[in-house]
Scaffold this active site. Structure first.
Site, PDB file in Angstrom:
ATOM      1  CB  CYS A 218      -0.954  -0.012   1.186  1.00  0.00           C
ATOM      2  SG  CYS A 218      -1.839  -1.565   1.352  1.00  0.00           S
TER       3      CYS A 218
ATOM      4  CG  HIS B 252      -3.020   2.981   2.878  1.00  0.00           C
ATOM      5  ND1 HIS B 252      -3.686   2.638   1.722  1.00  0.00           N
ATOM      6  CD2 HIS B 252      -2.951   1.844   3.629  1.00  0.00           C
ATOM      7  CE1 HIS B 252      -4.009   1.349   1.775  1.00  0.00           C
ATOM      8  NE2 HIS B 252      -3.571   0.850   2.911  1.00  0.00           N
TER       9      HIS B 252
ATOM     10  CG  ASN C 172      -6.614  -1.259   1.807  1.00  0.00           C
ATOM     11  OD1 ASN C 172      -5.956  -0.807   0.861  1.00  0.00           O
ATOM     12  ND2 ASN C 172      -6.059  -1.759   2.894  1.00  0.00           N
TER      13      ASN C 172
HETATM   14  O1  UT7 Z   1      -3.403  -1.875   3.878  1.00  0.00           O
HETATM   15  C1  UT7 Z   1      -3.210  -2.489   5.115  1.00  0.00           C
HETATM   16  C2  UT7 Z   1      -4.175  -3.594   5.270  1.00  0.00           C
HETATM   17  N1  UT7 Z   1      -4.784  -3.918   6.461  1.00  0.00           N
HETATM   18  C3  UT7 Z   1      -5.199  -3.108   7.463  1.00  0.00           C
HETATM   19  O2  UT7 Z   1      -4.966  -1.934   7.514  1.00  0.00           O
HETATM   20  C4  UT7 Z   1      -6.001  -3.752   8.551  1.00  0.00           C
HETATM   21  C5  UT7 Z   1      -5.800  -3.130   9.899  1.00  0.00           C
HETATM   22  N2  UT7 Z   1      -6.752  -3.666  10.848  1.00  0.00           N
HETATM   23  C6  UT7 Z   1      -8.055  -3.286  10.866  1.00  0.00           C
HETATM   24  O3  UT7 Z   1      -8.467  -2.459  10.076  1.00  0.00           O
HETATM   25  C7  UT7 Z   1      -8.958  -3.886  11.929  1.00  0.00           C
HETATM   26  O4  UT7 Z   1      -8.182  -4.587  12.872  1.00  0.00           O
HETATM   27  C8  UT7 Z   1     -10.041  -4.836  11.332  1.00  0.00           C
HETATM   28  C9  UT7 Z   1     -11.045  -4.023  10.529  1.00  0.00           C
HETATM   29  C10 UT7 Z   1      -9.407  -5.891  10.446  1.00  0.00           C
HETATM   30  C11 UT7 Z   1     -10.782  -5.533  12.472  1.00  0.00           C
HETATM   31  O5  UT7 Z   1     -11.349  -4.540  13.332  1.00  0.00           O
HETATM   32  P1  UT7 Z   1     -11.167  -4.675  14.902  1.00  0.00           P
HETATM   33  O6  UT7 Z   1     -11.865  -3.535  15.529  1.00  0.00           O
HETATM   34  O7  UT7 Z   1      -9.697  -4.833  15.183  1.00  0.00           O
HETATM   35  O8  UT7 Z   1     -11.987  -5.971  15.207  1.00  0.00           O
HETATM   36  P2  UT7 Z   1     -11.534  -7.265  16.011  1.00  0.00           P
HETATM   37  O9  UT7 Z   1     -10.666  -8.123  15.195  1.00  0.00           O
HETATM   38  O10 UT7 Z   1     -11.065  -6.840  17.383  1.00  0.00           O
HETATM   39  O11 UT7 Z   1     -12.932  -7.957  16.210  1.00  0.00           O
HETATM   40  C12 UT7 Z   1     -13.961  -7.398  17.047  1.00  0.00           C
HETATM   41  C13 UT7 Z   1     -15.182  -8.299  16.960  1.00  0.00           C
HETATM   42  C14 UT7 Z   1     -14.880  -9.764  17.144  1.00  0.00           C
HETATM   43  O12 UT7 Z   1     -15.974 -10.360  17.795  1.00  0.00           O
HETATM   44  P3  UT7 Z   1     -15.951 -10.668  19.360  1.00  0.00           P
HETATM   45  O13 UT7 Z   1     -14.765 -11.545  19.588  1.00  0.00           O
HETATM   46  O14 UT7 Z   1     -15.806  -9.317  20.035  1.00  0.00           O
HETATM   47  O15 UT7 Z   1     -17.281 -11.319  19.621  1.00  0.00           O
HETATM   48  C15 UT7 Z   1     -14.774 -10.275  15.731  1.00  0.00           C
HETATM   49  O16 UT7 Z   1     -15.026 -11.651  15.636  1.00  0.00           O
HETATM   50  O17 UT7 Z   1     -15.749  -8.175  15.637  1.00  0.00           O
HETATM   51  C16 UT7 Z   1     -15.839  -9.455  15.038  1.00  0.00           C
HETATM   52  N3  UT7 Z   1     -15.624  -9.307  13.606  1.00  0.00           N
HETATM   53  C17 UT7 Z   1     -16.612  -9.056  12.741  1.00  0.00           C
HETATM   54  N4  UT7 Z   1     -17.934  -8.945  12.899  1.00  0.00           N
HETATM   55  C18 UT7 Z   1     -18.669  -8.701  11.816  1.00  0.00           C
HETATM   56  C19 UT7 Z   1     -14.440  -9.340  12.949  1.00  0.00           C
HETATM   57  N5  UT7 Z   1     -14.651  -9.116  11.645  1.00  0.00           N
HETATM   58  C20 UT7 Z   1     -15.984  -8.946  11.480  1.00  0.00           C
HETATM   59  C21 UT7 Z   1     -16.821  -8.693  10.368  1.00  0.00           C
HETATM   60  N6  UT7 Z   1     -18.142  -8.577  10.583  1.00  0.00           N
HETATM   61  N7  UT7 Z   1     -16.319  -8.544   9.121  1.00  0.00           N
END
Ligand code: UT7
Length: 316
Positions: free
Chosen positions: A116, A240, A270
């Site tokens: 990216c 980004h 993204n």
């Molecule tokens: O170009 C670079 C590429 N990548 C990035 O920049 C990614 C950087 N990371 C992020 O943007 C975030 O970490 C994510 C968007 C990937 C995830 O967001 P988060 O706030 O860190 O969520 P999390 O992994 O802490 O998950 C929170 C909750 C979990 O449920 P529980 O355990 O609290 O019950 C996940 O299972 O959200 C759940 N979850 C979802 N729910 C609905 C995770 N993904 C999803 C989803 N839909 N797509």
């Protein structure tokens, strides 16, 4: 931290163009293949919809042609094409070769893979080529990430999409637009975001998020120091577009108001190498630079790479 010598020949943008994947995919549409919902995706990422479809060469050719038309120049006057991409159409040859032919260019062409951060890497290299005698360089950032995500994986599929942004740089008599730059990488973090050849993206999202904010801020501060500017001098930030919360946290730590940040993630998702040129030149970024504005471009990505540049808009 390299500084630009005052004697260096400068460059400025004379044309640009963008393109997006052919089909809009809404958050609601994703619920058919994974356990997710529109509210979660909007709130946790800032993404409302994304565009998918097309090859990297197709999208690059569209954005490159728009940039050529805007510049109104003979394609044969371009001295090099740099295509930043993580998703080449083939392993060999470089996708830039396909795009060079499609656009009717007659110059060297090569791909840059810095994930990216790729467009900013390409931009820095382009200014370097102009410094050693090139007159015009085309830099394109394109990714078609929809081809390398698992469309049943809610950890990655809602985030990534397809797009392209192209810019043409021309040498200037004065010192030009680039005031400072920084490129970084930390290969020790490669396991937190990768795709094996022929396979899909694997990501530890939380760890990427944590590092992303830190390395964006660090890179931006290096570029600002190299340029001799402070956050008060920054008129516009083109970050980004990976997650609205990453952008907001980075702006907060830099002490730059979010009002100054161009945001297009709600419409584009993204798009990796295309993300910064889409936010800068595309229809969705609501903040656009005016002549003389000091613009900060800053990105991060797999590698983990980071890159930033300070530009004085439309400098001669
Ligand atoms: O170009 C670079 C590429 N990548 C990035 O920049 C990614 C950087 N990371 C992020 O943007 C975030 O970490 C994510 C968007 C990937 C995830 O967001 P988060 O706030 O860190 O969520 P999390 O992994 O802490 O998950 C929170 C909750 C979990 O449920 P529980 O355990 O609290 O019950 C996940 O299972 O959200 C759940 N979850 C979802 N729910 C609905 C995770 N993904 C999803 C989803 N839909 N797509």
């Amino acid at each position: 931290m390299p500084q630009i010598p005052s004697s260096a020949r400068g460059a400025r943008f004379i044309g640009w163009g963008t393109s997006l994947g052919h089909r809009v995919v809404t958050n609601d549409e994703l619920t058919a293949s994974m356990d997710t919902n529109d509210e979660w995706i909007r709130e946790r990422t800032g993404i409302h919809r994304r565009h998918v479809g097309g090859s990297t060469a197709e999208l690059s050719t569209i954005s490159g042609q728009i940039a050529l038309d805007m510049a109104g120049i003979d394609p044969k006057s371009i001295d090099a094409l740099i295509l930043a991409t993580t998703t080449p159409d083939r392993t060999v040859p470089a996708t830039s070769a396909t795009v060079q032919n499609a656009l009717g260019l007659a110059c060297g062409a090569f791909d840059v893979n810095a994930a990216c951060s790729g467009f900013v890497y390409g931009l820095v290299v382009a200014h370097g080529l102009i410094g050693v005698g090139a007159e015009r360089i085309m830099v394109i950032g394109t990714d078609t990430l929809s081809r390398i995500v698992d469309w049943t994986d809610r950890n990655t599929a809602p985030l990534f999409a397809d797009g392209s942004g192209a810019a043409i740089l021309e040498s200037t008599k004065g010192s030009g637009q680039l005031l400072g730059w920084d490129i970084d990488a930390d290969g020790s973090a490669e396991e937190i975001l990768y795709a094996e050849v022929g396979s899909t993206i694997q990501m530890n999202g939380k760890e990427v998020f944590r590092r992303a904010v830190r390395i964006m801020v660090d890179s931006a501060q290096k570029s600002m120091a190299a340029a001799g500017v402070t956050t008060e001098d920054i008129s516009i930030v083109i970050p980004h577009q990976a997650n609205i919360r990453i952008i907001s946290a980075a702006c907060d730590r830099l002490g730059i108001s979010m009002d100054k940040a161009s945001i297009s993630i709600h419409e584009t998702g993204n798009t990796s190498s295309a993300s910064i040129p889409l936010a800068l030149f595309g229809d969705f970024g609501q903040v656009k630079p005016k002549d003389g504005d000091i613009v900060l471009l800053v990105g991060f990505g797999a590698g983990m790479t980071a890159a930033s540049a300070i530009l004085r808009w439309n400098a001669q």
